[in-house]
Write an enzyme that holds these catalytic residues in place. Sequence first.
Site, short mmCIF file in Angstrom:
data_model
loop_
_atom_site.label_atom_id
_atom_site.label_comp_id
_atom_site.label_asym_id
_atom_site.label_seq_id
_atom_site.Cartn_x
_atom_site.Cartn_y
_atom_site.Cartn_z
N GLU A 145 45.37 32.91 36.11
CA GLU A 145 44.85 33.77 37.18
C GLU A 145 45.34 33.25 38.54
O GLU A 145 45.33 32.05 38.77
CB GLU A 145 43.32 33.76 37.13
CG GLU A 145 42.66 34.61 38.18
CD GLU A 145 43.20 36.03 38.17
OE1 GLU A 145 43.08 36.72 37.15
OE2 GLU A 145 43.77 36.46 39.20
N GLU A 149 40.24 33.24 46.50
CA GLU A 149 38.85 33.47 46.88
C GLU A 149 38.83 34.10 48.27
O GLU A 149 39.64 33.78 49.12
CB GLU A 149 38.07 32.15 46.87
CG GLU A 149 37.90 31.63 45.47
CD GLU A 149 37.05 30.37 45.39
OE1 GLU A 149 36.33 30.06 46.35
OE2 GLU A 149 37.13 29.70 44.35
N CYS A 257 40.96 24.93 43.71
CA CYS A 257 42.22 25.02 42.97
C CYS A 257 43.32 24.07 43.44
O CYS A 257 43.81 23.27 42.64
CB CYS A 257 42.73 26.45 43.02
SG CYS A 257 41.71 27.55 42.04
N LYS A 260 42.64 20.29 42.81
CA LYS A 260 42.50 20.03 41.38
C LYS A 260 43.84 20.23 40.65
O LYS A 260 44.23 19.42 39.80
CB LYS A 260 41.45 20.98 40.83
CG LYS A 260 41.40 21.11 39.33
CD LYS A 260 40.20 21.93 38.91
CE LYS A 260 40.44 23.42 38.87
NZ LYS A 260 41.36 23.87 37.83
#
Length: 429
Positions: A145, A149, A257, A260
């Site tokens: 994906e 956000e 994201c 990480k």
Amino acid sequence: MKICVMGTGYVGLVTAVCFADTGNEVTGYDIDRGKIEMLKRGEVPIYEPYLKEMLIRNLQLKRIFFTTDPEEALKDKEVVFIAVGTPSKKDGSPDLRHFWSAVREIKRFSRAGTIVVVKSTVPVGTSDMVQKKLGRNFKILSNPEFLKEGNAIEDFMRPDRVIIGGDDEKAIEVLRTLHLPYVRTGNPIIVMDRRSAEMTKYASNAMLAMRVSFINEIANICEKLGADVESVRKGVGSDKRIGARYLFPGTGYGGSCFPKDVQGLIAMAESKGYKPLLIKAIEEVNKRQKEILIKKAEAHFKNLKGKRFCIWGLSFKPNTDDMREAPSITVINGLLKKGAVITAYDPVAMENAKKIFKNKISFGNDMYSAAEGAEAVFLITEWQEFRLPDFKKLRRIMRTPVIFDGRNIYDPKELKKEGFIYYGIGRLA
Ligand code: NAD
């Protein structure tokens, strides 16, 4: 089509709602009871534009359902999306506990022939391991994906591209069909092997994070050499080979994201004995950048003990209440450590911020009440409402007129005219 989405966090909920919106029957499954109860009532646990309206509409049309019962969620579903969280472990590698527990539920309750789509960001080779664990009766696809956000619905409905990793032609065709309503303008569906699909996600996020760290480093060098990064980035970004997006200097990237996934890529490379020099530098530059406003404040005030500061913007970026890895956390903790007193304001992230800072800081009801009596305002997240403040009013209510603009959204000349001392990132004073 009958679909189950496992995990109703950011990605899972957007996926579930968007697929329901195109007429599918979607069941969202989560282990978090509180979240599922909220969703059943049409309440959205996160702040994301348009999500609530779409959820309510599809609940009313009986196209979306929610449950904490894995059997009810998985029974008789043709396609199961895994969208559970894969947070970082201490060593930077992703924690796949939730992921494997979802796979175990599929093994228990899904029927043979089910298409299992891995949407969570997982290390390269994970989908192959899912295939081994579930056996040949299941068809495993990787479908990373790429939504952002704050713009998640738009990104899901108008993706730049859809990546499908796998080799089962029928399963690929089913996933392609599900996405057809969203690729009508010709944006491509790119099919590849599962490992390459998984790697595409890490490489994309590392590239975007690299652009942010790159321009931050250029900004810092600009500052040393007396150049203005705002002119430089426009000059650089208008080169078609480079492009202007993700070249905005600031206080570093955050979110669930980039940090990480950059760490995850480093961990994957190192596990195979490869030293990822460039990727490691992205991280290091970012860590340093998150501290940059603290350094500027120290240079200006010398001693921060007892100083009253106002923070505008807490979420890691505008249009979300997500506080994961937000630069505001580093800035606030750094200022607190030096003895400063903080009042903060954010249009939507204050509830989440209260959980992090407890009573270590206070919160304003609006941007001006937070700035009352402050010796400096720190703009950390560039929400629209911070873009055109009433500077005269601000000047009146602040104790000393100092602005640390962590996103370069103000015009230094205008602020000077209004009587402010202005600090941006890599700009000419
Ligand atoms: P999140 O933390 O917001 O949500 C994860 C959800 O999974 C939680 O609601 C949790 O309760 C649920 N969960 C945990 N274990 C479960 C289980 N066994 N069964 C069912 N539900 C379970 O996570 P997110 O931000 O939506 O991210 C999900 C995945 O998508 C991650 O791998 C992430 O890297 C990736 N991703 C996130 C974004 C983003 O912008 N947030 C974008 C692209 C990809």
